[in-house]
Design a protein around this motif. Structure first.
Motif, PDB file in Angstrom:
ATOM      1  N   ALA A  13      -9.931  -4.721  -0.835  1.00 43.98           N
ATOM      2  CA  ALA A  13      -8.521  -4.988  -0.505  1.00 43.98           C
ATOM      3  C   ALA A  13      -7.714  -5.029  -1.770  1.00 43.98           C
ATOM      4  O   ALA A  13      -6.634  -4.270  -1.572  1.00 43.98           O
ATOM      5  N   VAL A  14      -8.040  -5.440  -2.912  1.00 49.10           N
ATOM      6  CA  VAL A  14      -7.423  -5.540  -4.132  1.00 49.10           C
ATOM      7  C   VAL A  14      -7.105  -3.864  -4.336  1.00 49.10           C
ATOM      8  O   VAL A  14      -5.978  -3.500  -4.968  1.00 49.10           O
ATOM      9  N   ARG A  15      -8.288  -3.270  -4.380  1.00 51.25           N
ATOM     10  CA  ARG A  15      -8.276  -1.735  -4.962  1.00 51.25           C
ATOM     11  C   ARG A  15      -7.025  -1.034  -4.109  1.00 51.25           C
ATOM     12  O   ARG A  15      -6.276  -0.278  -4.636  1.00 51.25           O
ATOM     13  N   ILE A  16      -6.877  -1.288  -2.904  1.00 53.82           N
ATOM     14  CA  ILE A  16      -6.040  -0.663  -1.822  1.00 53.82           C
ATOM     15  C   ILE A  16      -4.575  -1.022  -2.115  1.00 53.82           C
ATOM     16  O   ILE A  16      -3.761  -0.197  -2.450  1.00 53.82           O
ATOM     17  N   THR A  17      -4.671  -2.426  -2.628  1.00 53.28           N
ATOM     18  CA  THR A  17      -3.311  -2.848  -3.091  1.00 53.28           C
ATOM     19  C   THR A  17      -2.713  -2.368  -4.407  1.00 53.28           C
ATOM     20  O   THR A  17      -1.663  -1.714  -4.398  1.00 53.28           O
ATOM     21  N   THR A  18      -3.604  -2.137  -5.245  1.00 51.19           N
ATOM     22  CA  THR A  18      -3.450  -1.232  -6.628  1.00 51.19           C
ATOM     23  C   THR A  18      -3.002   0.063  -6.024  1.00 51.19           C
ATOM     24  O   THR A  18      -1.690   0.562  -6.752  1.00 51.19           O
ATOM     25  N   ALA A  20      -1.726   1.281  -3.265  1.00 54.83           N
ATOM     26  CA  ALA A  20      -0.495   1.152  -2.519  1.00 54.83           C
ATOM     27  C   ALA A  20       0.756   0.579  -3.088  1.00 54.83           C
ATOM     28  O   ALA A  20       2.061   0.324  -2.677  1.00 54.83           O
TER      29      ALA A  20
ATOM     30  N   GLY B 150      -4.292  -5.425 -11.007  1.00 52.95           N
ATOM     31  CA  GLY B 150      -3.627  -4.709  -9.910  1.00 52.95           C
ATOM     32  C   GLY B 150      -2.812  -3.665 -10.543  1.00 52.95           C
ATOM     33  O   GLY B 150      -2.013  -3.102  -9.755  1.00 52.95           O
ATOM     34  N   PHE B 151      -2.843  -3.359 -11.548  1.00 55.92           N
ATOM     35  CA  PHE B 151      -2.140  -2.248 -12.361  1.00 55.92           C
ATOM     36  C   PHE B 151      -2.892  -1.039 -12.571  1.00 55.92           C
ATOM     37  O   PHE B 151      -3.012  -0.892 -13.970  1.00 55.92           O
ATOM     38  N   GLY B 152      -3.440  -0.543 -11.814  1.00 58.96           N
ATOM     39  CA  GLY B 152      -4.487   0.786 -12.293  1.00 58.96           C
ATOM     40  C   GLY B 152      -3.851   1.694 -13.208  1.00 58.96           C
ATOM     41  O   GLY B 152      -2.884   2.137 -12.541  1.00 58.96           O
ATOM     42  N   GLN B 242      -1.210 -11.955  -5.341  1.00 64.29           N
ATOM     43  CA  GLN B 242      -2.106 -10.880  -5.315  1.00 64.29           C
ATOM     44  C   GLN B 242      -3.575 -11.156  -5.850  1.00 64.29           C
ATOM     45  O   GLN B 242      -3.546 -11.432  -7.138  1.00 64.29           O
ATOM     46  N   PRO B 243      -4.595 -11.125  -5.120  1.00 61.63           N
ATOM     47  CA  PRO B 243      -4.689 -10.782  -3.693  1.00 61.63           C
ATOM     48  C   PRO B 243      -4.241 -11.857  -2.986  1.00 61.63           C
ATOM     49  O   PRO B 243      -4.229 -12.929  -3.293  1.00 61.63           O
ATOM     50  N   GLN B 376       4.257  -6.037  -1.249  1.00 64.89           N
ATOM     51  CA  GLN B 376       4.362  -4.746  -2.149  1.00 64.89           C
ATOM     52  C   GLN B 376       3.736  -3.573  -1.590  1.00 64.89           C
ATOM     53  O   GLN B 376       2.429  -3.188  -2.314  1.00 64.89           O
ATOM     54  N   GLY B 377       3.901  -2.884  -0.500  1.00 60.44           N
ATOM     55  CA  GLY B 377       3.114  -1.787  -0.019  1.00 60.44           C
ATOM     56  C   GLY B 377       2.066  -2.244   0.830  1.00 60.44           C
ATOM     57  O   GLY B 377       1.735  -1.712   1.764  1.00 60.44           O
ATOM     58  N   ASP B 378       1.273  -3.544   0.996  1.00 63.79           N
ATOM     59  CA  ASP B 378       0.394  -3.836   1.990  1.00 63.79           C
ATOM     60  C   ASP B 378       0.610  -5.261   1.721  1.00 63.79           C
ATOM     61  O   ASP B 378       1.124  -6.299   1.082  1.00 63.79           O
ATOM     62  N   GLU B 380      -1.949  -7.447   0.944  1.00 67.21           N
ATOM     63  CA  GLU B 380      -2.429  -8.075  -0.015  1.00 67.21           C
ATOM     64  C   GLU B 380      -1.672  -8.428  -1.519  1.00 67.21           C
ATOM     65  O   GLU B 380      -2.359  -8.764  -2.269  1.00 67.21           O
ATOM     66  N   HIS B 381      -0.533  -7.972  -1.350  1.00 69.11           N
ATOM     67  CA  HIS B 381       0.219  -7.927  -2.591  1.00 69.11           C
ATOM     68  C   HIS B 381       1.674  -8.550  -2.295  1.00 69.11           C
ATOM     69  O   HIS B 381       2.322  -7.530  -1.705  1.00 69.11           O
TER      70      HIS B 381
END
Lengths: 231, 401
Positions: A13-18, A20, B150-152, B242-243, B376-378, B380-381
């Motif tokens: 979920a966290v990765r998807i957030t990243t 998205a 969260g900032f890949g 987030q999450p 913010q997109g989905d 989870e954020h």
């Protein structure tokens, strides 16, 4: 096992957030202020980290890795060309009033905000119902847009409706100008000017008349006195 | 004869001018002046009573003084700012350290007793649910730090996920360790995600009579409590997550879960006609008036709350209370009364699908309140904002002398 699966799910979920997150878009936030002296548009441009190199390359026109003030101004003017404003169906020119650019490094990292302010010095002369249309066509392939009208600071202007396209690239504002401050202004100002001119003219004539009467007492040369008398 | 004509002309002009002045000039000019004097958003001073030791302000003052007593001179100097320091007031953000550097004392730099004193201050100033929300958001950041941030970004970023020294296991108490650092951006900027990476600043001296302010924040959190006599104000504030869902000590934590659930409950309580008015026909990808947007008021949109029935209105107030009720009960009750009094000028707007589980933005806006909920997109954020355009930072409050 169950716990492991749950952890994996949360991690995903966290990765998807990243993925998205709006890191892959060029967020463009427009705020429109209607004022008696004209329209002011503030544009905030926030390139996400995944598109920031493209935006930096656009600004860094000579590609030397540095962004100069001249390049910033050129880019701001490019944005200006990509936005359009009409008032009551008439194209209304905008001018660049203020620019603020972040450091290039901040922008590359997707952390910087470019702030541009545009103004249209069109006073709202006519009272009654009016319409404004604003469109932002800057970088449509990357852009994510927000556009909003700010509540006018004066009660003379009342915004009754905002109509946008689904992507918020454009907005049509319907607004009302109260008659008390507008219908009169151009008319009475012109009349006042005419009256002032008349007043000046007659005052001048009167002064000239008086001057003619008093001139002999001002110690003018005999020659000039003679000229006046002869006239 | 000539002179008579001139004088007559002069008199006529003056008469004409006087006529104009009495008609157009007076009408036009005075109207302009009046509108300048009477702004659309009147922000007249709000006179408030001085506080007593026994009320909430009194307890908050005592908690703040107790915290200050745990510090040495250097610590007190670092945490204290002048109340009229406008730059510091506005120095808050949703961004993590690495992007945005806050002032004040960092939780991770405090001794356990000092951290305890900070939490005690927040517990008194906020409600029980508000304080819990703050802790949940901090724990969410700890979780984020331990799971890569969260900032890949591309290579060249910061330390690998969880590389922060002393990382505590999930569930460790506040201050138990540093969660970790995100990968950072291309330039190598280190983004820090940790429950330790939250900062406290006090503006003005804790007082029953003079205004002062508690500023507490970090990634996804900005709490600005302005206190002036008996009045407490929580705007602007920014709770985010987030999450939005994570596990802590075997329990599922959703820092903004009620905001999400109650928003969907409200939109689904509206009939088709009401939804048509409430749902904006365009997407909203971010907060409109997030951090850095002080002093602005957007034109409200959506459905008027006065068009909702009693049950629907109750649901709406329930949504609003998720933000207002972060502050202590006494102040929150006063604020809710003020918001409800403006029912006829309050709007609810929604953007996105109405099926629970999906991603949707919503906004509640009235003359003295703006709330935005913006995924913010989905799901989870989530970013949110709570403002009062007339009284951010307690701008209207004046304590009676």
């Amino acid at each position: 096992m169950k716990r492991l699966l749950l952890s994996l799910l949360i991690l995903c979920a966290v990765r998807i957030t990243t993925a998205a997150h709006v890191l892959d878009q060029y967020l463009q936030v427009a705020q429109i202020a209607l004022r008696p002296e004209g329209v002011r548009i503030e544009l905030r441009l926030i390139p996400g980290v995944q598109v920031s190199e493209r935006i930096c390359a656009l600004i860094d026109a000579d590609g030397d890795g540095q962004i100069t003030t001249a390049e910033e101004q050129t880019y701001a003017r490019r944005v200006l060309q990509d936005i359009a404003l009409t008032l009551n169906g008439l194209d209304t020119p905008l001018t660049l009033s203020k620019t603020q650019f972040p450091a290039k490094q901040e922008m590359r990292e997707g952390l910087g905000t470019i702030r541009l302010t545009f103004v249209a010095a069109s006073t709202f002369d006519a009272a009654g119902y009016q319409q404004l249309h604003f469109r932002n066509s800057h970088q449509p392939e990357l852009g994510a847009y927000l556009v909003n009208a700010l509540v006018p600071e004066t009660s003379e202007i009342k915004i009754s409706e905002q109509a946008r396209d689904p992507l918020q690239r454009e907005v049509r504002l319907s607004f009302q100008i109260t008659p008390v401050n507008t219908g009169w202004q151009p008319g009475w100002k012109s009349m006042l000017m005419v009256c002032l001119c008349l007043l000046l003219f007659f005052s001048h004539r009167l002064a000239s008349n008086k001057a003619w009467q008093f001139r002999p007492n001002r110690g003018k040369s005999a020659e000039s006195e003679a000229t006046v008398h002869s006239s | 004869m000539k002179r008579k004509v001139i004088i007559t002309g002069l008199l006529l002009s003056m008469l004409f001018l006087c006529g104009l002045a009495s008609a157009g000039w007076v009408l036009g000019l005075t109207a302009t002046q009046q509108t300048q004097k009477i702004p659309t958003k009147p922000a007249s001073p709000l006179s408030v009573d001085a506080a007593k030791d026994s009320d909430t302000t009194g307890k908050t003052v005592a908690a703040a003084k107790a915290f200050l007593a745990t510090l040495d001179d250097a610590g007190r100097a670092k945490v204290s700012f002048a109340f009229d320091n406008q730059e510091q007031k506005a120095k808050w953000s949703n961004f993590p350290t690495g992007i945005f550097q806050r002032n004040g004392l960092r939780m991770g730099d405090l001794k356990p007793a000092q951290r305890e004193a900070v939490f005690n201050l927040l517990a008194v100033a906020l409600s029980k649910q508000g304080f819990q929300k703050v802790k949940d958001i901090m724990e969410g950041d700890e979780f984020l730090g331990k799971n890569g941030g969260g900032f890949g970004g591309p290579p060249g970023g910061g330390a690998p996920p969880g590389a922060g020294p002393g990382g505590a296991p999930p569930g460790a108490g506040p201050g138990g360790g540093q969660g970790g650092r995100g990968p950072g951006g291309p330039g190598g900027r280190r983004l820090v995600f940790s429950r330790d990476e939250y900062y406290l600043a006090l503006l003005g001296a804790p007082s029953l009579t003079e205004p002062w302010m508690i500023q507490f924040g970090g990634h996804h959190l900005a709490i600005n409590v302005t206190i002036a006599g008996k009045a407490n104000v929580l705007t602007p504030s920014l709770p985010a997550a987030q999450p939005a869902t994570f596990k802590l000590n075997g329990e599922t934590v959703r820092p903004l879960g009620d905001e999400y659930d109650k928003g969907f409950a409200l939109i689904n309580a509206l009939n088709a006609e009401q939804q048509k008015q409430a749902i904006l026909p365009y997407q909203v990808r971010n907060l409109v008036l997030g951090a850095g947007e002080d002093g602005k008021t957007i034109v409200p949109e959506g459905i008027k709350v006065s068009a909702l029935n009693q049950a629907q209105q109750e649901k709406l107030w329930d949504v609003v209370y998720e933000w207002v009720g972060t502050l202590n009960e006494e102040a929150a009750a006063a604020k809710m009364a003020e918001i409800k009094a403006n029912l006829n000028e309050t709007y609810f707007a929604w953007s996105g699908p109405t099926t629970k589980g999906s991603t949707a933005y919503y906004r509640v806006q009235g003359p003295t309140m703006l709330i935005e909920f913006s995924p913010q997109g989905d799901t989870e954020h989530i970013h949110t904002i709570y403002r009062d355009p007339t009284n951010d930072y307690g701008a209207r409050l004046v304590v009676k002398k």
